[in-house]
Design an enzyme around this catalytic site. Structure first.
Site, PDB file in Angstrom:
ATOM      1  N   GLY A 179       6.006  -6.592   0.754  1.00  7.73           N
ATOM      2  CA  GLY A 179       5.091  -6.507   1.942  1.00  7.73           C
ATOM      3  C   GLY A 179       5.271  -7.137   3.519  1.00  7.73           C
ATOM      4  O   GLY A 179       6.478  -7.169   3.310  1.00  7.73           O
ATOM      5  N   SER A 180       4.863  -7.661   3.699  1.00  9.20           N
ATOM      6  CA  SER A 180       5.076  -7.433   5.490  1.00  9.20           C
ATOM      7  C   SER A 180       5.693  -9.171   5.676  1.00  9.20           C
ATOM      8  O   SER A 180       5.497  -9.956   4.581  1.00  9.20           O
ATOM      9  CB  SER A 180       3.583  -7.907   6.663  1.00  9.20           C
ATOM     10  OG  SER A 180       3.493  -9.217   6.652  1.00  9.20           O
ATOM     11  N   LYS A 197      -2.215  -7.586  -8.598  1.00  5.65           N
ATOM     12  CA  LYS A 197      -4.092  -8.087  -7.294  1.00  5.65           C
ATOM     13  C   LYS A 197      -2.911  -6.649  -6.260  1.00  5.65           C
ATOM     14  O   LYS A 197      -1.811  -6.658  -5.697  1.00  5.65           O
ATOM     15  CB  LYS A 197      -3.276  -8.582  -6.325  1.00  5.65           C
ATOM     16  CG  LYS A 197      -4.569  -9.218  -5.528  1.00  5.65           C
ATOM     17  CD  LYS A 197      -4.939  -7.912  -4.691  1.00  5.65           C
ATOM     18  CE  LYS A 197      -4.263  -8.400  -3.621  1.00  5.65           C
ATOM     19  NZ  LYS A 197      -4.793  -7.066  -1.852  1.00  5.65           N
ATOM     20  N   PRO A 198      -3.151  -5.010  -6.858  1.00  5.85           N
ATOM     21  CA  PRO A 198      -2.750  -4.009  -5.659  1.00  5.85           C
ATOM     22  C   PRO A 198      -3.271  -3.806  -4.178  1.00  5.85           C
ATOM     23  O   PRO A 198      -4.174  -4.634  -4.106  1.00  5.85           O
ATOM     24  CB  PRO A 198      -3.039  -2.663  -6.048  1.00  5.85           C
ATOM     25  CG  PRO A 198      -4.106  -3.242  -7.011  1.00  5.85           C
ATOM     26  CD  PRO A 198      -4.298  -4.244  -7.541  1.00  5.85           C
ATOM     27  N   GLU A 257       9.618  -9.212  -1.120  1.00  3.36           N
ATOM     28  CA  GLU A 257      10.955  -7.977  -0.696  1.00  3.36           C
ATOM     29  C   GLU A 257       9.888  -8.098   0.464  1.00  3.36           C
ATOM     30  O   GLU A 257       8.641  -7.127   0.395  1.00  3.36           O
ATOM     31  CB  GLU A 257      10.527  -6.597  -1.338  1.00  3.36           C
ATOM     32  CG  GLU A 257      11.573  -6.124  -0.456  1.00  3.36           C
ATOM     33  CD  GLU A 257      11.618  -4.861  -0.697  1.00  3.36           C
ATOM     34  OE1 GLU A 257      10.627  -3.811  -0.307  1.00  3.36           O
ATOM     35  OE2 GLU A 257      11.990  -3.942  -2.065  1.00  3.36           O
ATOM     36  N   LEU A 258      10.247  -8.437   1.762  1.00  2.00           N
ATOM     37  CA  LEU A 258       9.974  -8.565   3.079  1.00  2.00           C
ATOM     38  C   LEU A 258       9.703  -7.029   3.957  1.00  2.00           C
ATOM     39  O   LEU A 258      10.683  -6.100   3.190  1.00  2.00           O
ATOM     40  CB  LEU A 258       9.706  -9.597   3.632  1.00  2.00           C
ATOM     41  CG  LEU A 258       9.111 -11.156   2.779  1.00  2.00           C
ATOM     42  CD1 LEU A 258       9.507 -12.215   3.415  1.00  2.00           C
ATOM     43  CD2 LEU A 258       7.735 -10.466   2.285  1.00  2.00           C
ATOM     44  N   TRP A 263       1.059  -1.411   0.278  1.00  2.00           N
ATOM     45  CA  TRP A 263       0.079   0.256  -0.369  1.00  2.00           C
ATOM     46  C   TRP A 263       0.679   0.644  -0.022  1.00  2.00           C
ATOM     47  O   TRP A 263      -0.080   2.345  -0.403  1.00  2.00           O
ATOM     48  CB  TRP A 263      -0.941  -0.252   1.070  1.00  2.00           C
ATOM     49  CG  TRP A 263      -0.471  -0.534   1.996  1.00  2.00           C
ATOM     50  CD1 TRP A 263      -0.773  -1.460   3.050  1.00  2.00           C
ATOM     51  CD2 TRP A 263       0.226   0.328   3.469  1.00  2.00           C
ATOM     52  NE1 TRP A 263       0.051  -1.717   4.474  1.00  2.00           N
ATOM     53  CE2 TRP A 263       0.622  -0.074   4.677  1.00  2.00           C
ATOM     54  CE3 TRP A 263       0.410   1.502   3.300  1.00  2.00           C
ATOM     55  CZ2 TRP A 263       1.110   0.172   5.623  1.00  2.00           C
ATOM     56  CZ3 TRP A 263       1.481   2.282   4.382  1.00  2.00           C
ATOM     57  CH2 TRP A 263       2.055   2.063   5.213  1.00  2.00           C
ATOM     58  N   ASN A 264       1.903   1.440   0.406  1.00  2.00           N
ATOM     59  CA  ASN A 264       2.899   2.567   0.310  1.00  2.00           C
ATOM     60  C   ASN A 264       3.205   3.358  -0.556  1.00  2.00           C
ATOM     61  O   ASN A 264       4.135   4.060  -0.583  1.00  2.00           O
ATOM     62  CB  ASN A 264       4.018   2.302   2.027  1.00  2.00           C
ATOM     63  CG  ASN A 264       5.291   0.916   1.204  1.00  2.00           C
ATOM     64  OD1 ASN A 264       4.171   0.298   0.169  1.00  2.00           O
ATOM     65  ND2 ASN A 264       6.061   1.317   1.103  1.00  2.00           N
ATOM     66  N   GLU A 306      10.026  -3.932  13.400  1.00  2.00           N
ATOM     67  CA  GLU A 306       9.136  -2.574  11.603  1.00  2.00           C
ATOM     68  C   GLU A 306       8.171  -1.675  12.255  1.00  2.00           C
ATOM     69  O   GLU A 306       7.511  -2.191  12.608  1.00  2.00           O
ATOM     70  CB  GLU A 306       9.417  -3.108  10.717  1.00  2.00           C
ATOM     71  CG  GLU A 306       9.179  -2.417   9.323  1.00  2.00           C
ATOM     72  CD  GLU A 306       8.747  -3.171   7.898  1.00  2.00           C
ATOM     73  OE1 GLU A 306       9.047  -2.702   7.066  1.00  2.00           O
ATOM     74  OE2 GLU A 306       7.651  -4.353   8.054  1.00  2.00           O
ATOM     75  N   CYS A 339      10.424   1.101   2.561  1.00  2.00           N
ATOM     76  CA  CYS A 339      11.049  -0.788   3.609  1.00  2.00           C
ATOM     77  C   CYS A 339      12.101  -0.039   4.039  1.00  2.00           C
ATOM     78  O   CYS A 339      12.705  -0.514   4.768  1.00  2.00           O
ATOM     79  CB  CYS A 339      10.186  -1.712   2.784  1.00  2.00           C
ATOM     80  SG  CYS A 339      11.195  -1.487   0.937  1.00  2.00           S
TER      81      CYS A 339
END
Length: 516
Positions: free
Chosen positions: A229-230, A179-180, A251-252, A155-156, A383, A285
C-alpha cells in the site's frame, strides 16, 4: 464466532448481496455489486485463534501435500478464469485484458511456482564452516513456518498483490489471514472458497473483510505481517509490528522513472511508455510514472507517444477488445490525479492529450501526456497512480540518472538503449529495487527474482528465495557425532601447556600471510 462467510446473510459465491456492512462499488458504473462484513477486533482475534489451531495440521501435509493443494488451485483458476475475471472487473473497473494478463496469468504461474519451488527454497541446508572448532560436526540450516501470517492487500490488484502474497505463505506451511482492501474484497473471498474446494483445511486461510481498523487489529494477533500500500500507511504498519517485535514486509509507493537514450529504438520505447504508463489506468506500483528523454530524440519520442496515447479508448469494459483504459478504482485516487495535473499546468506544463475527468457514470480519467514538466511539480515527485505520463527533456544520460534518483522512492525503473552494455551500467546506478533494460514491469513475472523497493518504497521483498523464507524462522542445528571426545581440549580444567598450544595454533592459523 462464525467464519467470514457465515457473517453474510445473503450470499452469492460467498459474497454478501444484501444487509449491513461495507458496500462494494463497481467503479465503472457507480453501482453497488455486493456488501461484505466490517469485522471488528473481537472477530479478528477469534479468527486468529482458529488459524493457529489449524496451522500444525497444515504444516504436517509437508511440501508435497501442500503442493498438491496448490496445483489443484492452479487448475481451478484456469478452469474458472472467466468467473474470476468477471469478479475482478466488477470490483476494480479494470479492462478484461488487465485482469487476464496481469492477474490470472500471475495467479496461475504463482500457484505452480510455489508448489514446485517451496521445498527447494525451504529444505534443510547442509552448511560447511571454516571454523576449526566445528570441524567434524554436522551443520544444518532449517526453515520452519512462523505460524500465523497476516496479509494486508491493496485495492489495485486483488488477485496478484492481495491473494498472491498468501500463496508462498501457505506453501511454507503457515496459516494466513488476508485482510483485502475494503474497496476490492470480492476476489479474495472467491479464491478462498476455491482453495477449500481444492482441499485446503478449514481455517488455514481466512478472509477478514473490513476497513483500516480491521487491519490494525490483525497486526496485533499474527506472527508476521505482509503489507502492500501507500508509504504513509506502511510506516504505521511498521511501527505497530515493531511494538510487537514481529517481522514486517512492506511494498510501498513508487514514482518509477523511464530513461530514453538517443540511441534507443524509438518505436519500442514509445510503445512501452504508452502501455506501461496507462496499463490498469496507471494504477500499478511499478508503472512508468515519469520519463526522461535525451534531447536529440525528445521531439520524435513525444510525438510517437502522444499519438499512441491519443488513440486509446477509455470507458466501461464490455469484454475483450472493448477499451484500453478502465476505471479509477479508488475514489480519492481520482482527486489525486486531478490535483497533480492541475498543479503541473499551473506551474507551466502543457497537456498534449487528455487532462480531464471523463463525464458520466463511473470514475474515468483521460489518458494524459504532459510536457514542459519539472521537479517543482507534484506529477514528477509524488505518486500519481493514474493514466498520466509526464515527459521531460534532458541533455544527457548523466542528467537523466540524477533526476531519476531525485526521489524518496525506489521501486522500479527502466532504461532504453540499443547499447545493452551501457544500459546495464546505467541500470546499476539507479536507486531502485528493480530496473529493466529495453523493457518495463516484466521483472514482476520472473518469480525467481526478488521484487522489493529501496528507500521509501518498502522493506523486504516478494518472489525468489527471500519471498518465501520471510514467512519462516531460521533454526541452526549443530550435531556432534557420538564418537566425539569426552572432553574438548579447550574445556576445564585449564592447563598452562594446553592453553599456550591452543593460543599458538590460533595465531598460526589466522596470523600468517601477507596483508598488504
Amino acid at each position: 464466532m462464525a467464519t467470514v462467510e457465515q457473517h453474510i446473510p445473503e450470499t452469492h459465491n460467498g459474497v454478501a448481496t444484501a444487509g449491513e456492512g461495507i458496500p462494494v462499488e463497481n467503479p465503472a458504473t457507480g453501482e453497488t455489486v455486493a456488501t461484505v462484513p466490517d469485522l471488528g477486533a473481537e472477530a479478528v482475534a477469534e479468527m486468529a485463534a482458529r488459524g493457529r489451531a489449524a496451522q500444525p495440521g497444515w504444516e504436517a501435509f509437508g511440501f508435497e501435500g501442500r503442493g498438491r493443494v496448490l496445483l489443484r488451485a492452479q487448475k481451478w483458476l484456469m478452469d474458472n478464469s472467466e468467473q474470476v475475471i468477471s469478479t475482478i472487473v466488477s470490483e476494480t473497473g479494470k479492462t478484461y485484458e488487465d485482469a487476464t494478463f496481469a492477474e490470472i496469468s500471475y495467479g496461475g504461474g504463482a500457484f505452480g511456482f510455489w508448489a514446485t519451488h517451496a521445498a527447494e527454497y525451504l529444505g534443510d541446508e547442509r552448511v560447511k564452516s571454516s571454523q576449526v572448532l566445528v570441524k567434524g560436526k554436522k551443520l544444518i540450516l532449517r526453515f520452519r513456518p512462523l505460524g500465523l501470517i497476516g496479509v494486508i492487500g491493496p485495492w489495485n490488484y486483488p488477485l496478484t498483490n492481495s491473494f498472491g502474497d498468501c500463496i508462498p505463505a501457505l506453501a511454507a506451511g503457515n496459516s494466513v489471514i488476508l485482510k483485502p482492501s475494503e474497496i476490492t474484497p470480492l476476489t479474495s473471498l472467491l479464491l478462498a472458497e476455491a482453495m477449500r474446494e481444492c482441499g485446503l483445511p478449514d481455517n488455514v486461510l481466512q478472509i477478514a473483510t473490513g476497513r483500516g481498523e480491521t487491519g490494525a487489529a490483525l497486526i496485533e494477533h499474527v506472527d508476521m505481517i505482509m503489507f502492500t500500500g501507500s508509504t504513509r500507511t506502511g510506516r504505521k504498519v511498521a511501527e505497530a509490528a515493531a511494538r510487537r517485535l514481529i517481522p514486517a514486509s512492506l511494498e510501498l509507493g513508487g514514482k518509477d522513472p523511464m530513461i530514453v537514450l538517443s540511441d534507443a529504438d524509438m518505436e519500442r520505447a514509445a510503445n512501452f511508455a504508452a502501455y506501461y504508463s496507462m496499463q490498469n489506468a496507471g494504477q500499478t506500483c511499478i508503472s512508468i510514472e515519469r520519463v526522461y528523454v535525451e534531447e536529440p530524440v525528445y521531439d520524435d519520442f513525444v510525438a510517437k507517444v502522444s499519438d499512441k496515447v491519443r488513440a486509446l479508448r477509455v470507458g466501461k469494459p464490455e469484454g475483450y477488445g472493448s477499451v484500453e483504459v478502465g476505471a479509477i478504482t479508488f475514489p480519492p485516487q481520482l482527486e489525486t490525479i486531478k490535483e497533480h495535473v492541475a498543479d503541473a499546468v499551473q506551474k507551466g506544463a502543457r497537456v498534449l492529450t487528455g487532462g480531464q475527468e471523463v463525464p458520466g457514470a463511473g470514475r474515468f480519467y483521460e489518458p494524459t501526456v504532459l510536457v514542459d514538466v519539472a521537479h517543482t511539480m507534484k506529477i514528477m515527485t509524488e505518486e500519481t497512480f493514474g493514466p498520466t505520463l509526464p515527459i521531460m527533456k534532458v541533455k544527457d544520460a548523466e542528467e537523466a540518472v540524477r533526476l531519476a534518483n531525485d526521489t524518496p522512492y525506489g521501486l522500479a525503473s527502466s532504461v532504453f538503449t540499443k547499447n545493452t552494455r551501457r544500459g546495464e551500467e546505467i541500470a546499476r546506478r539507479i536507486e531502485a529495487g528493480a530496473t529493466t533494460v529495453n523493457d518495463a514491469m516484466i521483472n514482476y513475472a520472473a518469480l525467481e527474482l526478488p521484487m522489493g523497493g529501496a528507500k521509501a518504497s518498502g522493506l523486504g521483498s516478494r518472489h525468489g528465495a527471500g519471498g518465501i523464507r520471510k514467512y519462516c524462522s531460521q533454526q541452526s542445528i549443530v550435531v556432534t557425532p557420538k564418537l566425539a571426545l569426552k572432553r574438548e581440549p579447550h574445556m576445564y580444567p585449564y592447563k598452562r601447556r594446553t592453553s599456550r598450544l591452543l593460543a599458538g595454533f590460533f595465531k598460526f592459523l589466522y596470523g600468517r600471510g601477507k596483508r598488504d
